[in-house]
Design a protein around this motif. Structure first.
Motif, mmCIF file in Angstrom:
data_model
loop_
_atom_site.group_PDB
_atom_site.id
_atom_site.type_symbol
_atom_site.label_atom_id
_atom_site.label_comp_id
_atom_site.label_asym_id
_atom_site.label_seq_id
_atom_site.Cartn_x
_atom_site.Cartn_y
_atom_site.Cartn_z
ATOM 1 N N LYS A 3 27.601 -1.385 -38.070
ATOM 2 C CA LYS A 3 27.822 -2.648 -37.375
ATOM 3 C C LYS A 3 29.314 -2.972 -37.430
ATOM 4 O O LYS A 3 29.926 -2.926 -38.492
ATOM 5 C CB LYS A 3 26.994 -3.744 -38.046
ATOM 6 C CG LYS A 3 27.009 -5.057 -37.326
ATOM 7 C CD LYS A 3 25.905 -5.993 -37.792
ATOM 8 C CE LYS A 3 26.156 -6.583 -39.133
ATOM 9 N NZ LYS A 3 25.224 -7.657 -39.485
ATOM 10 N N TYR A 17 29.797 -17.462 -36.775
ATOM 11 C CA TYR A 17 29.280 -16.494 -35.816
ATOM 12 C C TYR A 17 30.402 -15.553 -35.394
ATOM 13 O O TYR A 17 31.555 -15.747 -35.756
ATOM 14 C CB TYR A 17 28.632 -17.167 -34.604
ATOM 15 C CG TYR A 17 29.582 -17.807 -33.619
ATOM 16 C CD1 TYR A 17 29.997 -17.106 -32.486
ATOM 17 C CD2 TYR A 17 30.046 -19.102 -33.796
ATOM 18 C CE1 TYR A 17 30.858 -17.696 -31.568
ATOM 19 C CE2 TYR A 17 30.892 -19.695 -32.886
ATOM 20 C CZ TYR A 17 31.306 -18.978 -31.771
ATOM 21 O OH TYR A 17 32.152 -19.557 -30.872
ATOM 22 N N ASN A 73 20.720 -8.280 -41.157
ATOM 23 C CA ASN A 73 20.956 -7.419 -39.995
ATOM 24 C C ASN A 73 20.614 -8.085 -38.663
ATOM 25 O O ASN A 73 20.437 -7.405 -37.653
ATOM 26 C CB ASN A 73 20.210 -6.100 -40.155
ATOM 27 C CG ASN A 73 20.864 -5.226 -41.214
ATOM 28 O OD1 ASN A 73 22.059 -5.335 -41.480
ATOM 29 N ND2 ASN A 73 20.077 -4.380 -41.840
ATOM 30 N N ILE A 74 20.532 -9.417 -38.665
ATOM 31 C CA ILE A 74 20.442 -10.143 -37.392
ATOM 32 C C ILE A 74 21.761 -9.911 -36.654
ATOM 33 O O ILE A 74 22.834 -10.115 -37.217
ATOM 34 C CB ILE A 74 20.226 -11.653 -37.621
ATOM 35 C CG1 ILE A 74 18.851 -11.923 -38.220
ATOM 36 C CG2 ILE A 74 20.403 -12.430 -36.304
ATOM 37 C CD1 ILE A 74 18.632 -13.379 -38.631
ATOM 38 N N VAL A 75 21.689 -9.484 -35.411
ATOM 39 C CA VAL A 75 22.909 -9.280 -34.628
ATOM 40 C C VAL A 75 23.051 -10.309 -33.504
ATOM 41 O O VAL A 75 24.140 -10.510 -32.982
ATOM 42 C CB VAL A 75 23.017 -7.850 -34.052
ATOM 43 C CG1 VAL A 75 23.197 -6.840 -35.191
ATOM 44 C CG2 VAL A 75 21.823 -7.499 -33.183
ATOM 45 N N ARG A 76 21.948 -10.954 -33.132
ATOM 46 C CA ARG A 76 21.985 -12.008 -32.122
ATOM 47 C C ARG A 76 20.998 -13.083 -32.540
ATOM 48 O O ARG A 76 19.853 -12.791 -32.883
ATOM 49 C CB ARG A 76 21.617 -11.478 -30.747
ATOM 50 C CG ARG A 76 21.693 -12.544 -29.669
ATOM 51 C CD ARG A 76 22.053 -11.935 -28.316
ATOM 52 N NE ARG A 76 22.330 -12.937 -27.340
ATOM 53 C CZ ARG A 76 23.514 -13.537 -27.156
ATOM 54 N NH1 ARG A 76 24.531 -13.226 -27.914
ATOM 55 N NH2 ARG A 76 23.680 -14.433 -26.226
ATOM 56 N N ILE A 103 24.955 -13.028 -42.927
ATOM 57 C CA ILE A 103 24.767 -12.635 -41.535
ATOM 58 C C ILE A 103 26.070 -12.818 -40.762
ATOM 59 O O ILE A 103 26.762 -13.815 -40.936
ATOM 60 C CB ILE A 103 23.659 -13.492 -40.875
ATOM 61 C CG1 ILE A 103 22.363 -13.383 -41.661
ATOM 62 C CG2 ILE A 103 23.452 -13.072 -39.422
ATOM 63 C CD1 ILE A 103 21.321 -14.411 -41.275
ATOM 64 N N GLN A 105 26.601 -12.648 -36.786
ATOM 65 C CA GLN A 105 25.830 -12.475 -35.564
ATOM 66 C C GLN A 105 26.506 -13.152 -34.388
ATOM 67 O O GLN A 105 27.333 -14.026 -34.559
ATOM 68 C CB GLN A 105 24.434 -13.067 -35.764
ATOM 69 C CG GLN A 105 24.331 -14.588 -35.603
ATOM 70 C CD GLN A 105 25.083 -15.430 -36.609
ATOM 71 O OE1 GLN A 105 25.390 -14.968 -37.685
ATOM 72 N NE2 GLN A 105 25.392 -16.666 -36.245
ATOM 73 N N THR A 106 26.114 -12.729 -33.205
ATOM 74 C CA THR A 106 26.490 -13.486 -32.013
ATOM 75 C C THR A 106 25.484 -14.619 -31.872
ATOM 76 O O THR A 106 24.332 -14.492 -32.270
ATOM 77 C CB THR A 106 26.480 -12.607 -30.755
ATOM 78 O OG1 THR A 106 25.161 -12.097 -30.553
ATOM 79 C CG2 THR A 106 27.467 -11.456 -30.870
ATOM 80 N N THR A 107 25.944 -15.734 -31.329
ATOM 81 C CA THR A 107 25.084 -16.906 -31.194
ATOM 82 C C THR A 107 25.391 -17.645 -29.907
ATOM 83 O O THR A 107 26.552 -17.772 -29.529
ATOM 84 C CB THR A 107 25.293 -17.883 -32.376
ATOM 85 O OG1 THR A 107 24.863 -17.247 -33.579
ATOM 86 C CG2 THR A 107 24.513 -19.163 -32.205
ATOM 87 N N ALA A 125 15.875 -14.277 -32.209
ATOM 88 C CA ALA A 125 16.761 -13.313 -32.857
ATOM 89 C C ALA A 125 16.518 -11.881 -32.422
ATOM 90 O O ALA A 125 15.415 -11.520 -31.993
ATOM 91 C CB ALA A 125 16.588 -13.414 -34.375
ATOM 92 N N VAL A 127 17.264 -8.151 -34.385
ATOM 93 C CA VAL A 127 17.603 -7.579 -35.679
ATOM 94 C C VAL A 127 17.581 -6.058 -35.542
ATOM 95 O O VAL A 127 16.735 -5.507 -34.818
ATOM 96 C CB VAL A 127 16.593 -8.015 -36.770
ATOM 97 C CG1 VAL A 127 17.064 -7.638 -38.164
ATOM 98 C CG2 VAL A 127 16.305 -9.510 -36.689
#
Length: 129
Positions: A3, A17, A73-76, A103, A105-107, A125, A127
């Protein structure tokens, strides 16, 4: 899984974020429906925004762990709320949860007219592992 966080600026760091997340060598991807403050019996919460944020994040974590993924590992992570002002007045609950689980992540946060029944916030989400 690899990542890489892409942030051309630093201002988003205080808002917890990332501008973009690149993921390589993914073993699996989990797409999670919007999680809300619904209890184990399917009853929608009548509680305030702060309580609903906590319960919705608890439900999100439960789904992720049940699927044998890691919360970090949430990415969005998209946010839907019926009241932006009320959500952001309680943003510390969200930020603390993000920090606790490490985390990045994109948000996207969106105010919507309504959610199901009495619900005020929903988290959707993606992941990876």
């Amino acid at each position: 899984m690899e990542k890489r966080i892409i942030n051309p600026w630093t201002w988003q760091d205080g808002r917890d974020y990332a501008q973009a997340v690149e993921v390589k060598n993914v073993e699996s991807t989990l797409y999670i429906s919007g999680q809300t403050a619904i209890d184990d019996n399917g009853i929608s919460s009548n509680d305030d925004m702060r309580t609903q944020i906590s319960k919705a994040l608890e439900n999100l974590k439960k789904v992720i762990l049940q699927a044998d993924f890691e919360v970090k590992n949430i990415v969005r992570l998209n946010i839907y709320t019926t009241n932006h002002e009320e959500f952001f007045n309680n943003f510390d609950v969200f930020q603390n949860w993000i920090t606790e689980h490490q985390i990045q992540q994109t948000t996207t946060a969106m105010e919507v007219k309504t959610l199901f029944e009495t619900l005020k916030v929903e988290f959707e989400a993606t992941v990876v592992k």
